[in-house]
Design an enzyme around this catalytic site. Structure first.
Site, PDB file in Angstrom:
ATOM      1  N   THR A   1       0.849  -1.180   0.000  1.00  0.00           N
ATOM      2  CA  THR A   1       0.000   0.000   0.000  1.00  0.00           C
ATOM      3  C   THR A   1       0.895   1.243   0.000  1.00  0.00           C
ATOM      4  O   THR A   1       1.885   1.242   0.736  1.00  0.00           O
ATOM      5  CB  THR A   1      -0.879   0.010   1.267  1.00  0.00           C
TER       6      THR A   1
ATOM      7  N   GLU B   1       9.868  -7.061  -2.153  1.00  0.00           N
ATOM      8  CA  GLU B   1      10.353  -5.971  -2.995  1.00  0.00           C
ATOM      9  C   GLU B   1      11.839  -6.155  -3.286  1.00  0.00           C
ATOM     10  O   GLU B   1      12.319  -5.793  -4.363  1.00  0.00           O
ATOM     11  CB  GLU B   1      10.132  -4.630  -2.317  1.00  0.00           C
TER      12      GLU B   1
ATOM     13  N   ASN C   1      -4.339  -8.471   3.613  1.00  0.00           N
ATOM     14  CA  ASN C   1      -4.432  -7.074   4.015  1.00  0.00           C
ATOM     15  C   ASN C   1      -4.324  -6.106   2.849  1.00  0.00           C
ATOM     16  O   ASN C   1      -4.921  -5.043   2.858  1.00  0.00           O
ATOM     17  CB  ASN C   1      -3.349  -6.756   5.053  1.00  0.00           C
TER      18      ASN C   1
ATOM     19  N   ARG D   1       5.173   6.950   0.679  1.00  0.00           N
ATOM     20  CA  ARG D   1       4.467   6.632   1.922  1.00  0.00           C
ATOM     21  C   ARG D   1       5.437   6.709   3.086  1.00  0.00           C
ATOM     22  O   ARG D   1       6.625   6.446   2.933  1.00  0.00           O
ATOM     23  CB  ARG D   1       3.895   5.211   1.786  1.00  0.00           C
TER      24      ARG D   1
END
Lengths: 345, 1213
Positions: free
Chosen positions: B35, B68, B1012, B118
């Protein structure tokens, strides 16, 4: 060999009276080809269930929407796929393919719930190339406010609506639960049915004794169940001028011959084919042929209806509650003594 | 009016805008969900699955990696082999890419990574936007290009992909997470031919020619020594020197093709500005609006937007500033504690110093720096104005903050909240809805309708809840004649809609309403009766602000057409009717078109229902004649009960009320430590129906309590109570226990905490003999029972739980007599994970430390305002923490190491101090058997005794022991996380921790998907399941984590499914905890992503096991010691086809509809998977193992070799 097995059903000339009835057997082309190779004279496709299409659409909608746009990290939970094939397209494509791949007539089958839906889908089935259409009408009249006259009128309206919207022959498959089956049969024919398919079998509720859950299931039929169509075909043959197809309980060549004698134009089977495979059609056909030969019948047409109510020596037998005779037979001291260990023929 | 008529417009969010370019300009895309960047990866995957080609006419290869770090590694390889590569990430994900980013830059490789920037987790995780991630990557040698709007996110994506080829420097293209990534706005799309022109084929071929190839081999990635490394590093300088020029050239080329002009630094404002803000990212929009307003008033202000942050061109920077500049404020959306200033500030100071020194800028202005907008904190024009005001002061504050109130370090600027730049010709609408009611979907649709179909510009931004069940959503929509760059929430709405009537008593929905606004309320009460049902506070605002109030019973309309809770279509139609943006007929036609577009694939029935909702909506819409006075006695409820502890009253209550922004710095803990057990104070009361107990047919099985995902239905067994002590409605029955006759038991619902999921009713086995559908637990309307059940629950809470020593903890009934120390989490209604955690808390909550991997369990477990991990009556309870996603096993191991070390040291000290504290006590403390509850209880008493005796002692050792004494009581470490962590990103660490042989317990809450982040496939995803990143159905079977762990021999492994076998789950947790080596329990957890009715969550687990899809087993190394076989299959041989199980879950069934052939083939293989696995397990059940274990396990067991014994020296033979 000798006897001519040809029959006419819904205005179609068929090479023999054995037709696989609507079931999942028709969902695979290779199975359909095996049925054709085994001698099936036509095939009824699995039903297109309008109600199911609607429900599937709603369920997919519910599942895709559930929990969405609630939580910033997961705005959706399932990916949106390219297509869900909601609607009759997959059915129609399969019908088109079947029509291309088979040589025998292909009869489409439709199970609807709304007046608009019946007509719309009937046309689509016709456009997809079906040689005929079987309307599979089933409806549990559980509402105490609904009279039997109203129920019957629903059937009639439906058949009229579909009849006026398609050109192909139309068969109507119904259940036996009418106060006046014979009258209903005649009215269905007057409403436009080219044939009646007697009778449909649907899910029946069962109770699981462990969980006490009610579980609607469909069990394979048995030969015992053919008595009901046998009676009504025998009664209707000669009284209502229409094609008659017998279905439910047709397992063996004996079953088929009995129904033909009672007056069926075709006999339809599914359970026996599930049990024994598509090649069972050949066995049944061989049996019919042998019986006709052995009993010196020239053709199916000759035998057809020869033991119908109108043609048999004891017409009342078809109407009588056969119980009395059965009781007498079973309690006959002669029978008991004569063949105590022989299975009754 | 806009150029809308002439140019094509599309309405998209920032993620889609950037992803479209990235997908079109790439050949290999390695992805991993995080996210707020996940949608970019999801889109790229979906587009490739659908066969969408890139600019070269080929479909990009999209691969999901295990992390990642893995994605960056794969891309590094892809780049070395000559492909055009990209990825999408954010926050910790970007941090994991950094090592490869250094390499990729060092090798001068052209690529673009797109980042929805973020916050990086520090004292807490935050999924929201700021620049702390990209700033952590600024030393990697990547060019960094910042986009401040949805339009720029697309346009600068093109610039990045084109520039990297020319510059050979890799590009990090970033835009603000959520504010830009998730904002929907109207943009001019980049046409395919423009993109085709921008990507220079010669440069693409040059990139390929530099690739590694055995046809012309070179070596890259050498190891260099002090002699040359340094020089080689400097050899790349010319490429960095030229990069700004390449970017500007590319921007100019882009402007020629599109008319949209960008510069390395874009100045806007007064041409002779004296006060200027330097800023990067979405905040620029708010500053620009402020400047427009202030310049009209004659103020000389401006803003310099930084687009190319790296390489930072000091010359271009200075050249873009007005020469009249006197004071400059640099705003950083990040915090670098301890630095002389934040990164952009430092760059600006350096640049100005150099440029002034070089004579290229006339004079050094005053420069101040400040922080704003961390974690998507609002930054609006009132704050921008306060910065300009500060710049005008004779001694402006440096290193300030804006947007918060800092009463600790006094960094914050004062903000005049009344300042607004919102123009009157913009429709500004705010909608309050529930996640489940479709409000956001409808609003997204409205933005698209207006953006795509009219000349108006439109913007949509959505604020979501931190809870997953009963989640509140707030939508902020703007529609206007000019492009909308208001990058902040609507503050003075001229339209407010409240889609849920009950919100009124819990939140001030009209706070945002401007004077004369229209207020649409979904109300079960008609226009004539609604007034008295409104809280007095709401009525007063309606009167004072002169609002026009409209009501519609949307629920009634939705029910009539069969839409149930989805009231969105009804309210959307009402919005259009009231907003007056389109005429009614056109609006209705457009809404229907949008419905067709959104739901067309789902069939006619869905469309017809929604059409019917549109047609019927307006019949029920009525304006209320607003009385001049308030009436009735209803008032808004306080956020928490007055009995809640102080911290909750002061801090948590504000957050619950949506006023967390108002909390001063001093209110917050300095180190991220929060009290536990706070969820119970947030009475959300979200259920419509709650379970009501019928004691007459209860069979005391405790299943309802065991499976409740929210700890909202509980069991207690207690001594009989006098009739007058309990509320009249309180029910009980005799507890059937031969050993302890005469006790009572009760089953009690927590009526305000229940989510109404219905799982308890589904599992209840007790059915009425007379009426089978009536069970011992039945869902009944909450309204009918609320008052009584509140009283019952309050009384119930007062009944003391039994002494744990008297309870058979490792049993269903025993565990359920104990207090849950995990209650009322914000997990989805019917969550399949939380029952395991609640059970864990009941069994061992008084002595556990929990290391929790990032994911659903860390969000419902630790997302503020309130959290579910609780405290028992003795003050003990789970101590919980979350480190990262990838390191959770290591994090938990660290806890174990610390505890073990402290215990060892304490025992050593105890030996030294034995005579002082008493040899008997010391002995008992050191040799105590703590394998039972009684043993632990006694040890705690001994430790208390020890502490008393140590208190007066003053020796160093005594002080040390006093501080370490608690370590003498056994602690249990639980490492908890989902399958994304255990199977994928954290697997390396998990494997390593297993290999250490240390006493840790790992609980994998296996939902078979990344739950999630919205359902991306993991290696736990089974064959044939549809998931994001596996939209065509997962092709390969799931990884068998349990067997990998069992291969170690000394690892306890349990594979469980509570819904299939309650007792086996309880047993496995108990065995795992008691095994003094590593343990793994893999717990099948039903999830909303399975596409099931969550009330049947447990039934699905039963079928998963029955079909052989999820066999239950336990591998217990202790069995070997008992002369037994370690592997035990606990479930019965499969007795139903996997297909029958899968047919009931949409994740499998959807594929049958979408791709029937593949589905049939995958289903066949799934059956084969299950059969093969079962066969394998059956054989394992007969296999003996005798792993010798760790050295420590043998110490003191074998005789040491005699001292004189000669050890054979090693010698070659």
């Amino acid at each position: 060999m000798g006897a001519d097995l040809r029959t006419r059903y819904l205005g179609m000339e068929l090479p023999n009276p054995v037709v696989p009835s609507a079931s999942t057997l028709s969902s695979r082309i290779d199975t359909l080809k095996r049925l054709q190779d085994a001698g099936a004279s036509a095939v009824v496709m699995q039903s297109l269930f309008e109600e199911q299409i609607e429900r599937e659409g709603l369920e997919i909608h519910l599942v895709l929407e559930r929990g969405t746009e609630s939580f910033a990290e997961a705005l959706t939970y399932l990916p949106e796929l390219e297509d869900y094939n909601i609607g009759p397209e997959a059915y129609l494509r399969h019908l088109e393919l079947t029509k291309r791949e088979l040589e025998i007539p292909v009869i489409g089958s439709l199970n609807g719930s709304s007046p608009g839906g019946w007509v719309r889908h009937a046309r689509l089935i016709e456009d997809a190339g079906a040689d005929a259409l079987e309307l599979n009408v089933y409806f549990v009249a559980a509402d105490p406010d609904l009279t039997s006259a109203e129920v019957e009128q629903l059937y009639i309206d439906l058949v009229e609506a579909v009849r006026s919207s398609v050109e192909i022959p139309l068969a109507v498959k119904v259940g036996p639960f009418f106060s006046s089956m014979a009258n209903m049969a005649r009215r269905l024919v007057e409403a436009g049915a080219d044939g009646l398919v007697l009778f449909n079998r649907f899910l029946q509720p069962d109770i699981d004794l462990e969980t006490l859950d009610v579980d609607p299931t469909l069990h394979l039929s048995t030969s015992e169940e053919l008595r009901l169509p046998l009676r009504w075909i025998a009664i209707l043959r000669g009284r209502v001028d229409t094609s008659l197809a017998a279905t439910t309980g047709v397992h063996t060549w004996e079953d088929a011959v009995k129904l033909l004698l009672a007056g069926a134009d075709v006999t339809m089977m599914a359970s026996a084919l599930f049990k024994h495979g598509p090649e069972h059609v050949t066995t049944v056909l061989d049996g019919i042929r042998t019986w006709l030969d052995e009993h010196e019948y020239e053709s199916v047409e000759q035998a057809k209806g020869s033991v119908s109510q109108a043609a048999c020596p004891d017409p009342v037998a078809f109407e009588r509650s056969n119980y009395m005779r059965a009781v007498v037979n079973y309690t006959s001291p002669y029978d008991w003594r004569a063949a105590p260990s022989e299975p009754r023929a | 009016m806009s150029q809308g008529a002439a140019k094509r417009h599309v309405t998209v969010d920032g993620n889609e805008a950037a992803a479209r370019i990235a997908h079109a300009a790439s050949e290999v895309i390695a992805i991993y969900p995080i996210t707020p960047s996940s949608p970019m990866g999801e889109l790229a995957d979906a587009w490739s699955t659908a066969g969408m080609p890139n600019v070269w006419g080929a479909v990009p290869e999209v691969v999901e990696m295990q992390s990642e770090g893995g994605a960056a590694g794969a891309l590094h390889g892809g780049l070395q082999a000559g492909a055009m590569c990209t990825t999408f990430t954010a926050s910790q994900g970007l941090l994991l890419m950094i090592p490869n980013m250094f390499k990729i830059a060092g090798e001068l490789t052209s690529t673009v990574f797109h980042v929805a920037s973020r916050a990086v987790a520090t004292h807490a995780l935050s999924i929201f936007g700021d620049h702390s991630d990209v700033m952590a990557a600024r030393s990697t040698g990547w060019a960094m290009l910042a986009s401040s709007s949805v339009q720029a996110a697309q346009d600068l994506a093109v610039v990045a992909h084109a520039s990297t080829l020319g510059a050979r420097v890799p590009f990090l293209h970033f835009f603000d997470g959520f504010r830009t990534s998730h904002e929907i706005n109207v943009i001019e799309p980049v046409e395919d031919d423009v993109l085709r022109t921008m990507i220079d084929d010669h440069l693409v071929r040059a990139h390929r020619e530099r690739a590694l190839s055995p046809d012309h081999p070179v070596l890259r990635g050498s190891a260099q020594n002090p002699d040359v490394f340094f020089q080689a590093r400097e050899a790349a300088n010319p490429f960095y020197a030229i990069t700004p020029a390449v970017v500007q050239w590319t921007m100019d080329r882009f402007a020629e093709l599109t008319g949209r002009s960008y510069h390395l630094f874009d100045y806007s404002g007064h041409p002779e500005a004296e006060r200027v803000i330097v800023q990067m990212g979405s905040g620029v929009g708010a500053v620009q609006e402020t400047i427009e307003r202030l310049t009209v008033a004659g103020e000389k202000v401006g803003v310099l937007e930084v687009r190319l942050f790296r390489p930072f061109s000091t010359q271009a920077f200075a050249a873009a500033l007005p020469r009249t500049l006197k004071a400059l404020a640099v705003l950083d959306r990040t915090k670098e504690p301890g630095a002389p200033g934040e990164p952009l500030y430092q760059d600006v100071v350096t640049a100005l110093t150099e440029e002034v020194a070089a004579g290229r800028f006339p004079a050094m202005p005053r420069v101040i720096g400040g922080r704003y907008g961390l974690s998507s904190k609002e930054f609006d024009p009132s704050m921008a104005k306060s910065v300009f005001d500060e710049l005008a002061k004779p001694a402006p504050k440096n290193h300030f903050t804006v947007g918060i109130y800092d009463d600790v370090s006094h960094t914050s600027l004062e903000v005049d909240r009344s300042f607004s730049t919102e123009p009157d010709d913009v429709v500004r609408a705010v909608f309050y809805g529930l996640g489940a009611d479709g409000t956001v979907s409808a609003n997204k649709s409205s933005v698209k309708i207006i953006g795509d179909a009219t000349d108006l510009f439109a913007q949509g931004y959505f604020v979501y809840d931190s809870k997953k069940a009963g989640a509140l959503t707030v939508s902020h929509l703007r529609f206007g004649p000019r492009p909308i760059r208001s990058t902040y929430l609507v503050r003075r709405a001229n339209f407010v809609a409240c889609h849920q009537f009950h919100f009124l008593e819990r939140m001030d929905v009209l706070e945002v309403a401007g004077r004369g606004a229209r207020f649409l309320l979904n109300s079960p009460y008609g226009p004539d009766e609604v007034w008295e049902h409104l809280p007095v506070e709401t009525q007063r605002q309606v009167i004072d602000k002169e609002l026009r109030l409209f009501v519609v019973d949307a629920q009634k309309v939705a029910n009539e057409v069969g839409l149930g809770a989805r009231i969105n279509t009804v309210l959307q139609t009402c919005f259009f009717a009231l907003a007056g943006i389109l005429d009614q007929e056109e609006a209705i036609a457009r809404i229907k078109q949008a419905i067709e577009k959104s739901y067309g694939k789902r069939g006619k029935a869905v469309l017809e229902m929604n059409y019917a909702a549109v047609d019927k909506a307006l019949e029920g819409l009525h304006e209320v004649i607003v009385p001049k006075t308030v009436a009735g006695g209803l008032h808004m409820l306080p956020p928490v009960s007055p009995e809640a502890p102080d911290f909750l009253q002061r801090v948590t209550a504000k957050m619950i009320a949506g006023q967390g922004d108002l909390l001063p710095v001093s209110a917050l803990p300095v180190d991220g430590s929060f009290p536990t057990g706070t969820a119970k104070w947030e009475k959300r009361s979200i259920a419509h129906e709650i379970p009501i107990w019928d004691p007459d047919i209860c069979i005391d099985c405790a299943k309802c309590s065991l499976v409740c995902p929210h700890a909202a239905i509980l069991m207690k067994v207690f001594e009989p109570i006098a009739a007058d002590q309990a509320p009249g409605s309180f029910q009980h029955k005799e507890w059937r226990d031969r050993e302890n006759p005469g006790l009572w038991m009760t089953i009690q619902v927590a009526p305000d905490d229940c989510t109404g999921c219905g799982v308890c009713v589904d599992v209840c086995p007790a059915k009425s003999k007379e009426e089978v559908r009536h069970k011992s637990i039945n869902m009944e309307p909450k309204a009918e029972h609320l008052e009584a059940e509140r009283a019952n629950f309050a009384f119930f809470e007062g009944i003391a739980p039994p002494d744990k020593r008297d309870v058979k903890v490792a049993s269903i009934k025993g565990s359920q007599m104990l207090e849950p120390l995990f209650e009322f989490s914000g997990a989805c209604a019917g969550c399949g994970e939380t029952p395991y955690l609640k059970l864990l808390s009941q069994m061992f909550g008084d002595r556990i430390l929990i290391a929790n991997a990032t994911g659903c369990s860390s969000i419902y477990g630790g997302n503020l305002p309130t959290t579910p991990w609780g405290v028992g009556r003795d003050g003990r309870g789970p101590a919980w923490s979350n480190s990262l996603f990838e390191d959770n096993a290591e994090f938990g191991l660290g806890m174990r190491l610390a505890i073990d070390h402290q215990a060892t040291h304490a025992r050593e000290l105890l030996a030294e101090l034995a005579s002082e504290v008493g040899p008997d006590l010391a002995d008992e403390l050191r040799s105590a058997d703590q394998s039972t509850e009684a043993g632990i209880h006694d040890q705690r008493k001994r430790v208390a005794d020890l502490k008393r005796r140590l208190e007066p002692l003053e020796s160093y050792e005594a002080r040390e022991l006093l501080s370490l004494a608690d370590a003498l009581v056994r602690k249990s470490v639980w490492i908890v996380g989902g399958d994304g962590w255990a199977y994928d990103i954290g697997f390396g660490g998990l494997d390593h921790v297993l290999a250490t042989g240390r006493d840790v317990n790992i609980l994998v809450l296996d939902t078979q998907v990344y739950s999630n982040t919205g359902g991306q496939a993991s290696k736990a995803t089974p064959r044939g399941a549809v998931a994001k990143f596996a939209t065509g159905g997962k092709r390969i079977g799931r990884k068998d984590l349990g067997m990998i762990a069992a291969a170690y021999g000394n690892v306890y492994v349990g594979q469980v499914a509570m819904g299939a076998d309650n007792a086996q789950s309880v047993k496995a947790l108990a065995e795992a905890e008691s095994w003094h080596g590593p343990s793994v329990v893999i717990a099948y957890s039903t999830c909303i992503e399975h596409g099931i009715d969550m009330s049947t969550s447990m039934t699905h687990q039963g079928e998963a096991v029955k079909s052989g899809f999820w066999p239950l087993y336990r591998y217990d190394p202790r069995h070997e010691r008992d002369g037994d076989l370690p592997f035990q299959l606990d479930s019965r041989p499969p007795s139903m086809p996997v297909r029958d199980f899968q047919a009931k879950e949409a994740r499998f069934a959807m594929l049958a509809r979408s791709r029937p052939r593949e589905h049939a083939e995958l289903q066949r293989l799934a059956q084969a998977d299950a059969e093969e696995r079962w066969h394998f397990y059956e054989q394992l059940a007969g296999v003996e193992r005798h792993p010798p274990g760790r050295l420590e396990d043998h110490e003191g067991r074998a005789e040491p070799p005699a001292e004189e014994e000669e050890v054979e020296p090693w010698a070659p033979t």
